[in-house]
Enzyme design. Structure first.
Site, PDB file in Angstrom:
ATOM      1  N   ASP A   1     -65.248  84.285 -11.071  1.00 31.69           N
ATOM      2  CA  ASP A   1     -66.377  83.484 -10.626  1.00 31.69           C
ATOM      3  C   ASP A   1     -66.437  82.185 -11.430  1.00 31.69           C
ATOM      4  O   ASP A   1     -66.772  82.187 -12.616  1.00 31.69           O
ATOM      5  CB  ASP A   1     -67.677  84.276 -10.795  1.00 31.69           C
ATOM      6  CG  ASP A   1     -68.869  83.607 -10.154  1.00 31.69           C
ATOM      7  OD1 ASP A   1     -68.741  82.433  -9.749  1.00 31.69           O
ATOM      8  OD2 ASP A   1     -69.929  84.253 -10.056  1.00 31.69           O
TER       9      ASP A   1
ATOM     10  N   HIS B   1     -67.502  84.836  -5.506  1.00 32.27           N
ATOM     11  CA  HIS B   1     -68.903  84.448  -5.660  1.00 32.27           C
ATOM     12  C   HIS B   1     -69.586  84.357  -4.289  1.00 32.27           C
ATOM     13  O   HIS B   1     -70.707  84.831  -4.113  1.00 32.27           O
ATOM     14  CB  HIS B   1     -68.979  83.090  -6.377  1.00 32.27           C
ATOM     15  CG  HIS B   1     -70.375  82.646  -6.663  1.00 32.27           C
ATOM     16  ND1 HIS B   1     -71.042  82.990  -7.810  1.00 32.27           N
ATOM     17  CD2 HIS B   1     -71.244  81.883  -5.946  1.00 32.27           C
ATOM     18  CE1 HIS B   1     -72.257  82.468  -7.797  1.00 32.27           C
ATOM     19  NE2 HIS B   1     -72.407  81.782  -6.675  1.00 32.27           N
TER      20      HIS B   1
ATOM     21  N   SER C   1     -76.596  84.314  -6.852  1.00 33.76           N
ATOM     22  CA  SER C   1     -76.353  82.993  -7.421  1.00 33.76           C
ATOM     23  C   SER C   1     -77.654  82.418  -8.000  1.00 33.76           C
ATOM     24  O   SER C   1     -78.292  83.039  -8.836  1.00 33.76           O
ATOM     25  CB  SER C   1     -75.729  82.074  -6.362  1.00 33.76           C
ATOM     26  OG  SER C   1     -75.206  80.905  -6.940  1.00 33.76           O
TER      27      SER C   1
END
Length: 288
Positions: free
Chosen positions: A223, A252, A91
């Site tokens: 995502d 995610h 991320s």
């Protein structure tokens, strides 16, 4: 990776002072101190995972750039200079990984895996459109909520609520994560999130191009923080790059339930690099 072979890997938790901030470090393996460890027992490769010069006070340590400088300070202070590195970012950790590659070209980083990378147009994503007004425009309201509602609660109550929440999500936790309802932690998370929405705008193509041979991108198919269009765009801009699209429909937040599956994939991807390091090590021993 042979799933039938299971090896107990020692894991221990340590807190160090880095840039004037108490920093939690999870160490996997038999080593404790890389500098004091005998060379024969020292690992040949260090894998540095980011969920993030001499240690010095960093202005705005809880901001996005402060987090980049914090990780750099850790690597420069607590890792021997000759230690080869693999950086795994998830991320916003992918954004930090690219910043490390850009700002510290002297670090011996041989590979970097960018998992579900939020490295561009973050506020334009489906989740970003919701998070931006909350984190940027209404963050002081979230501060008030945290301090007025949660601060009066006894620590035991906050810990109990956190445990119940983790159990309801069937999340296993080996180390303490019970401070996530601390108002101070909530305020810092909201502040950092707001900076991410504002600052993660353009993809850093220059850094990607300079380090493309050591980068592996892994995009999700569902995502909301990084739509598949971003995968298609970067694939078009860097057709020769190692840019992959998840075929397993991993979310995610894979770290909650699918961490083992992801770790197995990364271990397989790393096999060639590890064999090269092993060959170089044996070669240097033979030559000496």
């Amino acid at each position: 990776m042979d799933s039938s072979i299971k090896e107990e890997v020692p894991v221990h938790e340590e807190f160090i002072l880095c840039c004037g901030v108490e920093t939690q470090v999870l160490k996997c393996g038999p080593w404790t101190n890389l500098f004091n460890e005998q060379r024969a027992n020292r690992p040949k490769l260090l894998i540095f995972i980011i969920t993030d010069s001499n240690a010095q006070e960093i202005k705005d340590i809880y901001g996005l750039q402060g987090q980049v400088e914090h990780k750099l300070a850790f690597l420069r202070t607590h890792v021997p200079k000759e230690m080869k590195l693999v950086i795994i970012g998830h991320s916003i950790g992918c954004y930090i990984s690219l910043e490390i590659l850009k700002l510290a070209p002297e670090l011996p980083i041989i590979r970097s895996f960018l998992l579900f990378p939020t490295i561009e147009r973050l506020s334009e994503t489906p989740n970003g459109r919701i998070a931006t007004p909350l984190l940027c425009w209404l963050r002081y309201a979230l501060y008030v909520f945290g301090y007025l509602l949660l601060k009066p609660w006894p620590e035991k109550i906050r810990s109990l609520i956190t445990r119940i929440g983790l159990q309801m999500m069937n999340v296993q936790y080996e180390f303490s994560v019970l401070n996530i309802l601390e108002p101070f932690c909530i305020a810092n998370a909201v502040y950092l999130g707001g900076q991410e929405m504002m600052k993660v705008v353009e993809r850093d193509n220059e850094t990607i191009r300079a380090h493309l041979s050591k980068l592996t991108f892994y995009y999700g198919t569902m995502d909301a923080w990084c739509p598949t269009k971003y995968y298609e765009d970067i694939k078009k801009d860097f057709p020769e790059g190692d840019i992959r699209l998840c075929e397993k429909k991993l979310p995610h937040a894979f770290i909650i339930h699918f961490y083992g599956e992801m770790a197995g994939m990364i271990a397989d991807w790393l096999k060639d690099d590890l064999s090269k390091i092993e060959a170089l090590t044996h070669g240097s021993v033979t030559d000496s």
